[in-house]
Design a protein around this motif. Structure first.
Motif, mmCIF file in Angstrom:
data_model
loop_
_atom_site.group_PDB
_atom_site.id
_atom_site.type_symbol
_atom_site.label_atom_id
_atom_site.label_comp_id
_atom_site.label_asym_id
_atom_site.label_seq_id
_atom_site.Cartn_x
_atom_site.Cartn_y
_atom_site.Cartn_z
ATOM 1 N N THR A 212 0.826 -1.212 0.000
ATOM 2 C CA THR A 212 0.000 0.000 0.000
ATOM 3 C C THR A 212 0.851 1.249 0.000
ATOM 4 O O THR A 212 0.585 2.204 -0.744
ATOM 5 C CB THR A 212 -0.935 0.005 1.220
ATOM 6 N N TRP A 280 -7.157 1.503 -3.718
ATOM 7 C CA TRP A 280 -6.168 0.536 -3.248
ATOM 8 C C TRP A 280 -6.155 0.485 -1.724
ATOM 9 O O TRP A 280 -6.087 -0.600 -1.126
ATOM 10 C CB TRP A 280 -4.788 0.896 -3.788
ATOM 11 N N TYR A 281 -6.219 1.656 -1.084
ATOM 12 C CA TYR A 281 -6.183 1.706 0.376
ATOM 13 C C TYR A 281 -7.410 1.038 0.987
ATOM 14 O O TYR A 281 -7.303 0.278 1.956
ATOM 15 C CB TYR A 281 -6.099 3.167 0.836
ATOM 16 N N GLN A 284 -7.115 -2.732 0.688
ATOM 17 C CA GLN A 284 -6.180 -3.291 1.654
ATOM 18 C C GLN A 284 -6.786 -3.333 3.052
ATOM 19 O O GLN A 284 -6.518 -4.258 3.820
ATOM 20 C CB GLN A 284 -4.880 -2.474 1.660
#
Length: 288
Positions: A212, A280-281, A284
């Motif tokens: 990340t 993406w964060y 994750q």
């Protein structure tokens, strides 16, 4: 029989009219500041977006007619498309250079001890606080007459990538240094005890755990290079000039809505990069 004192109750907060007034005032000030920041950021973007649909040949209000003509003009112009292509290529190259070097440097600082560590840290971070005109002029003077295998490197995209990395790499280094501190070094030591080589452990154990941070750092480096103007002004030629440089040169001659279209294109790239970081964060977070 001795008397026992009753247990003391924890003190209660005094909800006085003055305290309620202060809390209300803080909420109002916080809301007002938030609205101001959002408006300050949004108004220029909205105005630029609106002006990109202006049919007139100059930037002016009010808009009398709406059209996509300037978008068609932008993408039909080889000069503007080449400038956009140069900006993207340079930004991608800068991302690779700064991400690889920044990640490796951050891991070295987190994992190892070596002489003059604080001095090296200062040298790495120093370009981040230097004006772009100083860095651009310095790189231009240092490499203006340098050639490799008979090819002059001044005016090439590679030189601009290296110059942009002077800003992007320290940012990647700073973000990844903080990210590497979250790595459980017991896992790394366990990998060594089980026969894992340092390089193998780094790529198979460490990097997946900080993916990340790497993606975020790479996207930030991409945005920094894509929008950088001052160093590119000193280091590019007509064949390699970036979109911000061409925008500035065009503004000196004629301020047409084509500039608004170019601004929308750059802003769109920034918003897409930020959206990728957020997506993406969030993904994750769902995995944890």
């Amino acid at each position: 029989m001795a008397d026992t004192a009753p247990p003391m109750e924890p003190p209660k907060l005094a909800h006085t009219p003055r305290a309620r007034l202060d809390a209300t005032l803080l909420r109002i000030l916080g809301l007002a500041f938030t609205v101001f920041i959002i408006a300050y950021i949004a108004i220029p973007v909205v105005v630029t977006l609106v002006m990109s649909f202006n049919e007139a040949s100059v930037i002016r209000f009010p808009i009398k007619a709406w059209s996509f003509a300037w978008y068609q003009d932008f993408f039909a112009s080889p000069q503007w498309v080449d400038a956009l292509k140069s900006s993207v290529i340079i930004a991608l190259g800068t991302t690779v250079i700064s991400t690889v070097s920044g990640v490796l440097a951050a891991w070295a600082f987190e994992r190892f001890t070596f002489p003059l560590k604080s001095v090296v840290y200062l040298v790495i971070m120093l370009p981040l606080f230097m004006p772009g005109v100083v860095l651009g002029l310095g790189v231009a003077m240092a490499f203006g007459n340098v050639s490799i295998f008979g090819y002059d490197i001044y005016g090439t995209r590679g030189l601009v990538m290296l110059a942009h990395s002077l800003w992007a790499m320290p940012l990647v280094f700073m973000l990844m240094e903080a990210t590497f501190r979250t790595v459980d070094h017991r896992i790394v030591e366990a990998s060594y005890d089980l026969g894992g080589r340092p390089v193998q452990t780094f790529f198979e154990i460490v990097l997946p755990s900080v993916s990340t941070g790497i993606i975020s750092s790479a996207l930030f480096a991409f945005v920094i290079s894509l929008n950088e103007f001052v160093m590119a002004l000193f280091l590019t030629t007509r064949d390699t000039q970036t979109l911000p440089v061409l925008m500035w040169l065009s503004l000196r001659s004629a301020g047409t809505p084509r500039l608004a279209v170019a601004s929308v294109v750059l802003a769109g790239a920034v918003f897409v990069s930020l959206a990728l970081i957020m997506v993406w964060y969030v993904r994750q977070l769902k995995k944890t």
